[in-house]
Scaffold this motif. Structure first.
Motif, short mmCIF file in Angstrom:
data_model
loop_
_atom_site.label_atom_id
_atom_site.label_comp_id
_atom_site.label_asym_id
_atom_site.label_seq_id
_atom_site.Cartn_x
_atom_site.Cartn_y
_atom_site.Cartn_z
N GLU A 44 0.84 -1.21 0.00
CA GLU A 44 0.00 0.00 0.00
C GLU A 44 0.88 1.25 0.00
O GLU A 44 0.54 2.25 -0.63
N ARG A 45 2.02 1.17 0.71
CA ARG A 45 2.94 2.31 0.73
C ARG A 45 3.52 2.55 -0.65
O ARG A 45 3.69 3.69 -1.09
N GLN A 46 3.81 1.46 -1.38
CA GLN A 46 4.34 1.60 -2.74
C GLN A 46 3.30 2.23 -3.66
O GLN A 46 3.63 3.07 -4.50
N ILE A 47 2.04 1.82 -3.50
CA ILE A 47 0.97 2.40 -4.32
C ILE A 47 0.84 3.90 -4.03
O ILE A 47 0.68 4.71 -4.95
N ALA A 48 0.93 4.26 -2.73
CA ALA A 48 0.84 5.67 -2.37
C ALA A 48 1.98 6.47 -2.98
O ALA A 48 1.79 7.59 -3.47
N ALA A 49 3.21 5.85 -2.96
CA ALA A 49 4.36 6.54 -3.54
C ALA A 49 4.19 6.72 -5.04
O ALA A 49 4.53 7.77 -5.60
N LEU A 50 3.65 5.69 -5.71
CA LEU A 50 3.42 5.80 -7.16
C LEU A 50 2.38 6.87 -7.47
O LEU A 50 2.50 7.60 -8.46
N ARG A 51 1.35 6.97 -6.63
CA ARG A 51 0.34 8.01 -6.84
C ARG A 51 0.95 9.40 -6.70
O ARG A 51 0.64 10.31 -7.47
N GLU A 52 1.82 9.56 -5.70
CA GLU A 52 2.48 10.86 -5.50
C GLU A 52 3.36 11.19 -6.71
O GLU A 52 3.36 12.32 -7.20
N LYS A 53 4.12 10.20 -7.17
CA LYS A 53 4.98 10.42 -8.33
C LYS A 53 4.15 10.74 -9.56
O LYS A 53 4.51 11.61 -10.37
N ASN A 54 3.02 10.05 -9.71
CA ASN A 54 2.13 10.31 -10.83
C ASN A 54 1.57 11.72 -10.78
O ASN A 54 1.43 12.40 -11.80
#
Length: 227
Positions: A44-54
């Motif tokens: 879930e943390r990785q998904i959150a990081a990807l969303r921020e990067k996106n």
């Protein structure tokens, strides 16, 4: 043996099989939620990081699109100015058309221009008022457009009663086979023309006006030969 955080990070980078061998343990690792106090799984943390990067990439893309649209708009205005200047056969009409387009299309509130080494049948034009040697030296040395707050006092007087209120200026030299003049634009806004701004379109404006004035000289020579 005490391991530092850097040692652990280096080990994990050089031993990616660790994540396969201990997949269940990795799945159990909890991280603080960057948007709250609760703990969340690594996935879930990785998904959150990807969303921020996106989100960052989306902002950059929107900025690039905006810059592209602004450049397209300026290019269209430059094209219309070029078409307009091609229509004029008298120097006075060309100068009037240039001032009008800079004011109405480019929102440049104050424009002055001085010319020399130019044949003309209309010597009473303000733009043909004799200028000092300092102005000629300045124009000769101006290989690139100038943007900033400093101008010669003589140039400020060209703006008449508006001169004392102006806070930023753009200057371009006008050249055919030789230097023939100086075009100066001014604004009350101190940030309208600033030293770090791009000058590509100012350079194109200089070339466009110079070429148009060069044709005026050719037209005057043709008219004088036909009399």
């Amino acid at each position: 043996m005490n391991l530092s955080s850097e040692d652990v990070a280096h080990y994990l980078r050089t031993h990616p099989e660790f994540f396969e061998d201990f997949a269940e343990m990795v799945a159990e690792i909890q991280f603080p939620d960057p948007h709250g106090g609760r703990a969340i799984p690594i996935s879930e943390r990785q998904i959150a990081a990807l969303r921020e990067k996106n989100g960052v990439l989306q902002e950059k893309l929107a900025e690039l699109i905006r810059f592209g649209e602004e450049n397209d708009a300026i290019a269209e205005k430059m094209h219309r100015l070029a078409v307009s200047l091609l229509k004029f056969h008298r120097l006075s009409d060309l100068l009037h058309g240039l001032n009008y387009n800079l004011r109405e299309s480019f929102a440049v509130p104050h424009t002055v221009l001085r010319l020399w080494n130019m044949p003309s049948h209309d010597p009473v034009l303000q733009e043909l008022t004799p200028t000092s040697t300092d102005i000629h030296i300045l124009a000769e040395s101006l290989l690139h457009p100038y943007c900033g707050s400093h101008i010669l006092d003589e140039i400020r007087t060209w703006f008449g009663e508006d001169g004392p209120r102006l806070r930023s200026f753009a200057m371009v030299a006008l050249r055919t086979q030789q230097t023939i003049g100086l075009l100066v634009m001014g604004s009350e806004d101190p940030q309208r023309f600033y030293p770090e701004m791009g000058t590509v379109y100012l350079m194109r404006l200089s070339e466009l006006v110079s070429a148009s004035l060069g044709h005026q000289g050719d037209d005057d020579e043709i008219r004088s030969q036909s009399v």
